[in-house]
Design a protein around this motif. Structure first.
Motif, mmCIF file in Angstrom:
data_model
loop_
_atom_site.group_PDB
_atom_site.id
_atom_site.type_symbol
_atom_site.label_atom_id
_atom_site.label_comp_id
_atom_site.label_asym_id
_atom_site.label_seq_id
_atom_site.Cartn_x
_atom_site.Cartn_y
_atom_site.Cartn_z
ATOM 1 N N VAL A 186 2.954 3.962 1.842
ATOM 2 C CA VAL A 186 1.527 3.647 1.981
ATOM 3 C C VAL A 186 1.298 3.054 3.367
ATOM 4 O O VAL A 186 1.988 2.104 3.770
ATOM 5 N N GLY A 187 0.339 3.616 4.097
ATOM 6 C CA GLY A 187 0.134 3.258 5.498
ATOM 7 C C GLY A 187 0.016 1.771 5.776
ATOM 8 O O GLY A 187 0.705 1.232 6.657
ATOM 9 N N GLU A 188 -0.838 1.071 5.045
ATOM 10 C CA GLU A 188 -1.074 -0.345 5.312
ATOM 11 C C GLU A 188 0.147 -1.209 5.020
ATOM 12 O O GLU A 188 0.289 -2.296 5.584
ATOM 13 N N PHE A 201 -5.218 -7.542 2.358
ATOM 14 C CA PHE A 201 -5.503 -8.922 1.952
ATOM 15 C C PHE A 201 -4.366 -9.862 2.355
ATOM 16 O O PHE A 201 -4.607 -10.932 2.938
ATOM 17 N N ILE A 202 -3.129 -9.466 2.082
ATOM 18 C CA ILE A 202 -1.988 -10.331 2.403
ATOM 19 C C ILE A 202 -1.838 -10.488 3.916
ATOM 20 O O ILE A 202 -1.507 -11.577 4.409
ATOM 21 N N GLN A 203 -2.096 -9.417 4.666
ATOM 22 C CA GLN A 203 -2.058 -9.526 6.129
ATOM 23 C C GLN A 203 -3.061 -10.569 6.611
ATOM 24 O O GLN A 203 -2.750 -11.402 7.477
ATOM 25 N N ILE A 251 1.051 -8.898 -6.183
ATOM 26 C CA ILE A 251 2.215 -8.014 -6.045
ATOM 27 C C ILE A 251 2.660 -7.497 -7.412
ATOM 28 O O ILE A 251 2.907 -6.296 -7.593
ATOM 29 N N GLU A 252 2.746 -8.392 -8.369
ATOM 30 C CA GLU A 252 3.160 -8.002 -9.719
ATOM 31 C C GLU A 252 2.156 -7.038 -10.349
ATOM 32 O O GLU A 252 2.538 -6.075 -11.025
ATOM 33 N N TYR A 253 0.883 -7.292 -10.111
ATOM 34 C CA TYR A 253 -0.163 -6.438 -10.682
ATOM 35 C C TYR A 253 -0.041 -5.010 -10.151
ATOM 36 O O TYR A 253 -0.166 -4.040 -10.913
ATOM 37 N N LEU A 280 -4.917 0.485 -4.669
ATOM 38 C CA LEU A 280 -4.908 -0.973 -4.760
ATOM 39 C C LEU A 280 -3.844 -1.577 -3.852
ATOM 40 O O LEU A 280 -4.047 -2.658 -3.282
ATOM 41 N N VAL A 281 -2.719 -0.894 -3.702
ATOM 42 C CA VAL A 281 -1.666 -1.378 -2.800
ATOM 43 C C VAL A 281 -2.213 -1.529 -1.384
ATOM 44 O O VAL A 281 -1.896 -2.497 -0.678
#
Length: 233
Positions: free
Chosen positions: A215-217, A186-188, A164-166, A179-180
């Protein structure tokens, strides 16, 4: 002449007495200890390794940092390292090389990490994930490792926060949005696998979803977070 030849010389009368000091005699009680402990003994594994194979494996490992290796090289590497574990200690795989190998040869990185997961110092390789760039390959590899290894909960939580920070620190907008999306997917996945406690990252995760709501995702991630948050109340 006869007198000279018949003369008898006594050479002992010309000897010189050399003065020497009397040696000091010490009484020693030294005893051999056959059970003497030898600390920090380490076996030199290179003594048992075929050096031709070592050179070949080291060259392949070096190549994995710069280019995608061929199927033949991959086959050689897998065959040697699977059948001769001592080669793993001499193959040239280091923490410093891991990020490059992940990007150029993710399958090789996965194989090497799984192969050394029981070695001392493996934690240093895991630390690379929270010290290097977040990429699609690194996210996918982390998810693979989670499915095969028992990663510490604290470490997974730390990695989620690092992702998240990155994302927040990326300056270029198009690269950031790309990347978001990867991080959201990935988090999902990790949430569905119950890989970490939602409450431990909830604040950062909510801020992430609000920041990148376009952002869609991310909208899918936000819905999943809300659904899981409701079930934990």
């Amino acid at each position: 002449m006869d007198k000279i030849t018949s003369a008898c010389f006594d050479l002992t009368s010309y000897q010189t007495d050399y003065l020497r000091p009397i040696p000091i005699i010490f009484n020693s009680d030294f005893q051999w200890d056959d059970n003497m402990a030898i600390n920090n003994v380490q076996w030199n594994y290179s003594l048992e390794v075929n050096h031709d194979k070592v050179s070949q494996v080291r060259e392949i490992i070096q190549n994995t940092c710069t280019t995608e290796i061929s199927d033949e090289e991959q086959k050689i590497l897998f065959n040697y390292l699977q059948n001769e574990k001592d080669l793993l200690k001499n193959c040239g795989f280091t923490c410093q090389r891991l990020p490059s190998i992940i990007e150029k040869n993710k399958e090789i990185a996965h194989f090497l990490l799984i192969s050394i997961c029981h070695f001392d110092g493996f934690e240093e390789y895991l630390d690379v994930f929270i010290q290097s760039d977040i990429t699609q390959n690194s996210l996918e590899l982390f998810a693979q490792l989670f499915g095969e290894l028992k990663l510490p909960l604290e470490y997974i939580t730390q990695y989620i926060n690092y992702c998240i920070e990155y994302c927040n620190n990326i300056k270029e907008k198009q690269q950031q949005n790309k990347l978001v999306r990867y991080v959201s997917i990935f988090i999902q996945h990790m949430l569905k696998q119950k890989a970490f406690a939602l409450k431990d990252v909830l604040t950062n995760l909510q801020a992430f979803c609000i920041e990148f709501s376009k952002v869609g995702e991310v909208s899918k991630l936000f819905k999943l977070v809300k659904a899981q948050e409701a079930t934990t109340l």
